[in-house]
Design an enzyme around this catalytic site. Structure first.
Site, mmCIF file in Angstrom:
data_model
loop_
_atom_site.group_PDB
_atom_site.id
_atom_site.type_symbol
_atom_site.label_atom_id
_atom_site.label_comp_id
_atom_site.label_asym_id
_atom_site.label_seq_id
_atom_site.Cartn_x
_atom_site.Cartn_y
_atom_site.Cartn_z
ATOM 1 C CG ASP A 38 -2.285 0.789 0.886
ATOM 2 O OD1 ASP A 38 -2.301 1.874 0.718
ATOM 3 O OD2 ASP A 38 -3.477 0.049 1.308
ATOM 4 C CE1 TYR A 157 -13.999 2.679 -7.771
ATOM 5 C CE2 TYR A 157 -16.231 2.040 -8.530
ATOM 6 C CZ TYR A 157 -15.108 1.957 -7.808
ATOM 7 O OH TYR A 157 -15.025 0.926 -6.774
HETATM 8 P P1 NAD Z 1 -10.200 1.813 0.822
HETATM 9 O O1 NAD Z 1 -10.163 3.293 0.477
HETATM 10 O O2 NAD Z 1 -10.663 1.741 2.298
HETATM 11 O O3 NAD Z 1 -9.023 0.946 0.346
HETATM 12 C C1 NAD Z 1 -8.255 1.237 -0.772
HETATM 13 C C2 NAD Z 1 -6.924 1.040 -0.467
HETATM 14 O O4 NAD Z 1 -6.231 1.259 -1.651
HETATM 15 C C3 NAD Z 1 -6.144 2.037 0.557
HETATM 16 O O5 NAD Z 1 -5.769 1.400 1.574
HETATM 17 C C4 NAD Z 1 -5.309 2.896 -0.257
HETATM 18 O O6 NAD Z 1 -4.395 3.504 0.303
HETATM 19 C C5 NAD Z 1 -4.676 2.169 -1.216
HETATM 20 N N1 NAD Z 1 -4.277 2.714 -2.674
HETATM 21 C C6 NAD Z 1 -5.005 3.561 -3.245
HETATM 22 N N2 NAD Z 1 -4.093 4.170 -4.243
HETATM 23 C C7 NAD Z 1 -3.071 3.233 -4.162
HETATM 24 C C8 NAD Z 1 -1.872 3.094 -4.989
HETATM 25 N N3 NAD Z 1 -1.629 4.034 -5.826
HETATM 26 N N4 NAD Z 1 -1.080 2.158 -4.739
HETATM 27 C C9 NAD Z 1 -1.258 1.653 -3.799
HETATM 28 N N5 NAD Z 1 -2.257 1.342 -2.835
HETATM 29 C C10 NAD Z 1 -3.146 2.396 -3.216
HETATM 30 O O7 NAD Z 1 -11.570 1.280 0.029
HETATM 31 P P2 NAD Z 1 -11.980 -0.345 -0.044
HETATM 32 O O8 NAD Z 1 -13.399 -0.280 -0.454
HETATM 33 O O9 NAD Z 1 -11.585 -1.219 0.703
HETATM 34 O O10 NAD Z 1 -11.611 -0.862 -1.858
HETATM 35 C C11 NAD Z 1 -10.937 -1.772 -2.184
HETATM 36 C C12 NAD Z 1 -11.142 -2.064 -3.555
HETATM 37 O O11 NAD Z 1 -12.538 -2.357 -3.698
HETATM 38 C C13 NAD Z 1 -10.796 -0.917 -4.420
HETATM 39 O O12 NAD Z 1 -10.502 -1.479 -5.814
HETATM 40 C C14 NAD Z 1 -12.472 -0.307 -4.736
HETATM 41 O O13 NAD Z 1 -12.810 0.342 -5.926
HETATM 42 C C15 NAD Z 1 -13.254 -1.723 -4.559
HETATM 43 N N6 NAD Z 1 -14.545 -1.441 -4.391
HETATM 44 C C16 NAD Z 1 -15.257 -0.964 -3.225
HETATM 45 C C17 NAD Z 1 -16.560 -0.626 -3.095
HETATM 46 C C18 NAD Z 1 -17.062 0.099 -2.078
HETATM 47 O O14 NAD Z 1 -18.090 0.386 -1.842
HETATM 48 N N7 NAD Z 1 -16.168 0.207 -0.708
HETATM 49 C C19 NAD Z 1 -17.544 -1.397 -3.967
HETATM 50 C C20 NAD Z 1 -16.895 -1.899 -4.955
HETATM 51 C C21 NAD Z 1 -15.565 -2.111 -5.310
#
Ligand code: NAD
Length: 254
Positions: A38, A157
């Site tokens: 991360d 997105y």
């Molecule tokens: P979150 O923001 O809690 O976690 C995302 C993580 O990605 C963070 O720890 C962030 O620091 C890391 N990150 C961002 N840019 C980065 C980079 N350039 N290099 C390395 N790490 C990086 O969000 P989440 O909900 O846990 O998201 C996880 C995945 O699930 C994402 O791909 C998101 O698009 C997907 N997602 C989330 C949801 C939702 O409703 N939360 C729904 C569908 C899909």
């Protein structure tokens, strides 16, 4: 070590919090060794420490190809192999299509889509080496319901997540039979991502009314699916879309 992932080595991007954190916790419970990757170093190190010897943290910006090469090499050197890659890092940005700048579009594509591409490209050889005759390696690409349907105000997105859905299928064809590649498609999940965009409460209320299961997802809900796809239980699954959305995409949306 026993468990559904006993003996496996996994690298999880975006592993410092949210769904990446929940997956890491479940992976360790199921006997895997986990590399959390991360850019949130303090959170990632704290989490790895709390998970004990089975977890370690590395700084990895998923848009940086050279850093990916180092991360995969370090994992193979220190842990002997790489069996599972979870391309989970991602960002969410709202905005009307007509107001979206090319720079803002590129930023989301860079992290969500190019980051996933770089992960698969860089780890493919290590994952192939780790696969044996009885077990395959696994890539799990975190797409979204926005990787199979459009959502207003989410042009960047949605584009990035449709891209992830597509390149997952290409990779499944090219990396089989030793590496399986699948995409997962969560609906609304309570994580810091929605909080940071200031939509956590509105999103939870909306989803609780709209979806069949009448609640938002949790990071743990998603982690159960991730464990299945990482494990040998999913030995005949590849190139597939695993929707986990409480029924959000089951209705016509009128
Ligand atoms: P979150 O923001 O809690 O976690 C995302 C993580 O990605 C963070 O720890 C962030 O620091 C890391 N990150 C961002 N840019 C980065 C980079 N350039 N290099 C390395 N790490 C990086 O969000 P989440 O909900 O846990 O998201 C996880 C995945 O699930 C994402 O791909 C998101 O698009 C997907 N997602 C989330 C949801 C939702 O409703 N939360 C729904 C569908 C899909």
């Amino acid at each position: 070590m026993t468990g559904r992932l006993a003996g496996k080595v996994a690298l999880i991007t975006g592993g410092s919090r949210g769904q990446g954190e929940a997956a890491a916790r479940r992976f360790v419970e199921e006997g895997a060794q986990v590399v959390l990757a991360d850019i949130l170093d303090d959170e990632g190190k704290r989490l790895a420490d709390s998970l004990g010897d089975a977890a370690r943290y590395i700084h990895l910006d998923v848009t940086d190809e050279a850093a990916w090469v180092d991360a995969v090499a370090e994992t193979e050197r220190d842990l002997g192999k790489l069996d599972v890659l979870v391309n989970n890092a991602g960002i969410l940005r709202f905005g009307a299509l007509v107001d979206l700048s090319v720079d803002a579009l590129r930023q989301v594509l860079d992290i969500n889509l190019i980051g996933t591409f770089l992960g698969m490209k860089t780890a493919a050889k290590a994952l192939t080496r780790a696969a044996g005759d009885a077990a395959t390696s696994s890539i799990i690409n975190v797409s979204s319901v926005e990787g199979i349907r459009g959502s207003a105000y989410l042009t960047a997105y949605t584009a990035s997540k449709f891209g992830v859905t597509g390149i997952t299928k290409v990779a499944a064809m090219e990396l089989g039979p030793r590496v399986r590649v699948n995409s997962i498609h969560p609906g609304g999940v309570a994580t810091p991502m929605l909080e940071e965009q200031g939509v956590a409460e509105a999103s939870a209320a909306h989803i609780s009314k709209k979806v069949a299961l009448k609640r938002q997802g949790t990071a743990e809900d998603i982690a159960h699916l991730t464990v299945f796809l990482a494990s040998d239980e999913s030995s005949y699954c590849t190139g597939a879309e695993f929707v986990i959305d409480g029924g959000a995409t089951a209705h016509a949306g009128f």
